[in-house]
Motif scaffolding. Sequence first.
Motif, PDB file in Angstrom:
ATOM      1  N   SER B  58      -3.393   3.441 -21.141  1.00  0.00           N
ATOM      2  CA  SER B  58      -1.950   3.412 -21.335  1.00  0.00           C
ATOM      3  C   SER B  58      -1.437   4.814 -21.621  1.00  0.00           C
ATOM      4  O   SER B  58      -2.187   5.712 -21.991  1.00  0.00           O
ATOM      5  CB  SER B  58      -1.579   2.467 -22.477  1.00  0.00           C
ATOM      6  OG  SER B  58      -2.115   2.956 -23.686  1.00  0.00           O
ATOM      7  N   ILE B  59      -0.146   4.988 -21.419  1.00  0.00           N
ATOM      8  CA  ILE B  59       0.525   6.266 -21.657  1.00  0.00           C
ATOM      9  C   ILE B  59       1.652   5.972 -22.648  1.00  0.00           C
ATOM     10  O   ILE B  59       2.419   5.038 -22.449  1.00  0.00           O
ATOM     11  CB  ILE B  59       1.164   6.813 -20.366  1.00  0.00           C
ATOM     12  CG1 ILE B  59       0.239   6.633 -19.173  1.00  0.00           C
ATOM     13  CG2 ILE B  59       1.621   8.248 -20.562  1.00  0.00           C
ATOM     14  CD1 ILE B  59      -0.664   7.750 -18.852  1.00  0.00           C
ATOM     15  N   GLU B  60       1.727   6.780 -23.687  1.00  0.00           N
ATOM     16  CA  GLU B  60       2.757   6.545 -24.693  1.00  0.00           C
ATOM     17  C   GLU B  60       3.707   7.724 -24.787  1.00  0.00           C
ATOM     18  O   GLU B  60       3.293   8.875 -24.677  1.00  0.00           O
ATOM     19  CB  GLU B  60       2.116   6.372 -26.088  1.00  0.00           C
ATOM     20  CG  GLU B  60       1.359   5.079 -26.235  1.00  0.00           C
ATOM     21  CD  GLU B  60       0.696   4.962 -27.605  1.00  0.00           C
ATOM     22  OE1 GLU B  60       0.992   5.773 -28.497  1.00  0.00           O
ATOM     23  OE2 GLU B  60      -0.137   4.049 -27.744  1.00  0.00           O
ATOM     24  N   ALA B  65       5.896   2.663 -24.073  1.00  0.00           N
ATOM     25  CA  ALA B  65       4.478   2.639 -23.749  1.00  0.00           C
ATOM     26  C   ALA B  65       4.359   2.019 -22.376  1.00  0.00           C
ATOM     27  O   ALA B  65       5.088   1.084 -22.046  1.00  0.00           O
ATOM     28  CB  ALA B  65       3.716   1.821 -24.772  1.00  0.00           C
ATOM     29  N   SER B  66       3.466   2.563 -21.577  1.00  0.00           N
ATOM     30  CA  SER B  66       3.327   2.053 -20.229  1.00  0.00           C
ATOM     31  C   SER B  66       1.846   1.876 -19.930  1.00  0.00           C
ATOM     32  O   SER B  66       1.026   2.735 -20.258  1.00  0.00           O
ATOM     33  CB  SER B  66       3.970   3.064 -19.275  1.00  0.00           C
ATOM     34  OG  SER B  66       3.594   2.788 -17.965  1.00  0.00           O
ATOM     35  N   ASP B  67       1.495   0.746 -19.325  1.00  0.00           N
ATOM     36  CA  ASP B  67       0.089   0.541 -18.974  1.00  0.00           C
ATOM     37  C   ASP B  67      -0.280   1.456 -17.823  1.00  0.00           C
ATOM     38  O   ASP B  67       0.532   1.725 -16.948  1.00  0.00           O
ATOM     39  CB  ASP B  67      -0.133  -0.906 -18.545  1.00  0.00           C
ATOM     40  CG  ASP B  67      -0.002  -1.855 -19.714  1.00  0.00           C
ATOM     41  OD1 ASP B  67      -0.267  -1.428 -20.856  1.00  0.00           O
ATOM     42  OD2 ASP B  67       0.375  -3.027 -19.492  1.00  0.00           O
TER      43      ASP B  67
END
Lengths: 483, 127, 455
Positions: B58-60, B65-67
């Motif tokens: 994931s990217i925060e 937050a994005s998977d």
Amino acid sequence: MKMQTIFEKSVPGRRTTGLAPEPAQHRASDLVPGELTRSEAVRLPECSELDVVRHFTQLAKLNYSVDANFYPLGSCTMKYNPKVTEVVAAMPGFNKVHPLLARIGNGQGCQGSMHCLYVLERSLCAITGMEAFTLQPMAGANGEFTGVSIIAAYHRAKGRDRRIMLIPDAAHGTNPASAAMAGFTVVELPSRDGMVDPEAVKAAMEKYGENIAGLMMTCPNTLGLMEVHLREVAALLHSIDALVYYDGANMNAILGKMRVGDVGFDVVHLNLHKTFATPHGGGGPGAGPVGVCERLIPFLPSPRITRKADGSYEFLPDNPESIGHVGPFYGSFGVLLKALAYILRLGGEGLERVAEYAVLNANYLRAKLKDVLDEPYDRICMHEFVASAPAGLKALDIAKGLLELGFHAPTMYFPLLVHECLMPEPTETESMQTLDAFSDAVHAIVARAKEDPDYLAEAPRGLPVSRLDETEAARKMHLTEDM
Amino acid sequence: MSNPADLKYSKSHEWVRVEGGEAVVGITTFAQEALGDITYVEAPAVDDEVEAGAECGSIESVKAASDLISPVSGRVVAVNSELESAPEIINQDPYGKGWIYRVATDALPDDLLDAAAYEAVCAQESH
Amino acid sequence: MPYIPHTQAERDHMLATVGVQSLDDLFADITADMRPQSFLASRGLPEQEVIALCEELANRNQSVLSFLGAGYYDHGIPAAVDALAGQSAFLTAYTPYQAECSQGTLQAIFEFQTAVARLMELDCANASLYDCGTALFEASTMCVRAARKRKIVLDEGVNPVWRNMLHTYAANLPMEFVLVPHRDGRPDKEALIAAIDKDTAGVVVQNPNFFGVVCDYADVFAAAKKVKAFSVVAVNPVLQAVLKTPGAMGADIAVAEGQSLGLPLNFGGPYLGLMACTKALIRQMPGRLVGRTHDKEGRTGYVLTLQAREQHIRRAKATSNICSNQNACALRSLIYLSLMGPQGLRDVAENSMEMAHYAARTLTAGIEGTQLLNEAPFGNEVALSLPVSADLVVQRCLAKHKVVPGYPVGRTYAGLDKVLLVACTEKNTIGQVGILLDAMQDVIADILQEEALHG
């Protein structure tokens, strides 16, 4: 001047004697083997009592609060917290009682406290139309977990493995998070005109059929609108024996006007720190009692309290069908007492007035702001409403502009469906003059920002800090003095 | 939009570059701009098996937050360790120094998009 | 109308502004068929009557001399805790979402996180959880997520109240608990180590355990580390002033019931869940975290941070559903720790331990057939084996002497019907232990006599 931390104010060797006892005759290492003891003293602050008093008095001055500022934070019901409830909760006869005293003998040592629990449970039943309540959940989200766990237990007792929980797209984030904690897969329901749409429910039922365990709803919903299809939606779910959950975040709007138990809800949680005026404490403690309809009573958390024929109270033995224990004992008693005192003070009639004036205040403010903010739902709202920042302005900037003028900002950027959303909830305890002043402030901010586009970017001015660098905080992770 | 023409793209905004028997994966300009200042990257670990279309990290950012959905299948052979201390590299150079992981793979899935098709996806999402 | 300020004239003006005739017009969406047939029948009371009624109820609770503990202790609370934590600028604020007008709450949480991390000798702590039971559950889910395994090895010496909660919370989740039985109230460390295998996500123990036994779990935690499992220990936060720390033992996560740090017993709450962990696990943490940062002018300030873990952003995929936590309780504990300082907290801990040791000596010497359940080291609480039913002794002591000698362990541990758990704090005196001895001697003699009569 930089506000030092209490650790930075520490002076080695300084302390106030007489708060703790004199040193014991034995050191810990005389009482247990030395290798079981701590090698270095805890690095706690070494301060005089006055150092500590001054520090926390100064810190308090850096906060906005309901007692000092209008705090129209939507969904949070920041009403005045009556001082009498603090007096009741501080009574030593209540707050010195050990919870396990209830388990000794027949609970004769704590009948006064048990009476309070019983009366509060019955009062909440009368207010909501539910058959029984548990006071155990320690906050709203904890109540949600309790409620959806009860739904899971109900289906399991019927020999079903139902995995789907329907949740409207505008729901609070705690709803899907709580459903997931109870093992459910969340299916989001698209709203129509800001409402739960019976057609969307039907579509979900066609797709998932009897795999649907229930639906979680907030009413009035998170847009501040009364759900007009309540009965139809409840009937649809009940047709497959799925259960309907009521998130009580917005209960303040309907006290005395509608009882959720009468209109088809099976499980409900209330937020005593919202509707029943217990203080929010800067983020808790709250209390999230859960009420159920008759057929769900066996699944309530243990232990349940009962009143015996002789008028005394006892806790029943754990019920094997119960979901178990969501809290250590009987709930956050100190918070429950404040809610009880509030209910005693207002009575049924007073509570109905709460809803009327909460809704009047919200609609009045909505009318006053109509010419300056965009209001996507131009109709009577309930206790709160949503509005969008006017074209060219950001909700965040308006919020910061309000802080600068001494008002807490409304909830912003929720629900996500509304563009540049601001959601004010004034509550019934605010006067017309306060609402007028707030409306004037919003008008002034928008007018100034249209003239001078940079004006809001620097807001808030004159507060202890201006806008803080959240990216730095997240990247550097400076979470303690030592990190 | 400046999406390199030599890359393949997923609808979930990851890019893939084939280098020998390996595929390099990152996220697109569209994705990093939507997230804002990136504060943390949770990448798969070396030797993890990732699967095309499945979540692998994931990217925060501060408010989102994005998977991370792997656009390719295979074993992870390298992870960009610089992102641990400087996740902002993705904001600065998403198609270069901001790569996230490398996978040993023989073939890319058929459903990946070329730059033009991906830009059409982005245009639709911007509405 | 209590707490509603509107005059009739204002009400009418406001209704006109909205464009409706009456208050009830505002509720037109709630149709007649949905209106309640009945509602809360009670009438509102004037303030003084509410106080009088509640005082009468408070007085219905008995004033007793209590040696109950079992995780919840009657330590002293300095007057300044109430005075400072009760300030309405703290109490009537909401969660500090608007940082610029919430620096008081935010800095206090930062200081709380620091104090808890230092108490545990771990890297960081969160802004609080509801109580120790929920903290143990959240710690277990952290292990399961981080290790990507399902099995939790759970010591039977962990407080049964919290173990019950673990099972309730995990009922619908892919988690599995393996219970390792105690031996006469002591942890069976060999069995704990033997229970840890490659499928283990975490091991959960308590120090001192429910029976008061103090232990070093470093070898158990090392065994967990070998199989990439995580270690969780629940501690007593007051005794942590003097006992070996979770960090020193190699634990990854420490939790505690923070009630002892300046919160009244309050018949079960509100209490306070403390949680600290290593830096590697920060992103698995549930609940709020406050971080230090700067504003544009370079001034130090505090904000809620790493929010992408939380429900309002990640919804169903959040690390937890927690939103409101126990902020006002956490503030109390921070003020308590600041007033006590390192020496004061140590004095509280050592006096409590010393009094428990004195009580143990006094009761075992003074009551025939009473002995320590085991010879293990203990803190401020001790398990005694009585010659008769502990439940009966406790009931009779309350009824006859207004003394509660402790918690009858047989309530929650099969086969330990004669075991009594006696807790002391720094507030207890030698005189009170004398009263306890007299009461127990008296009722135990009665019970033995009855048993002799009835064969």
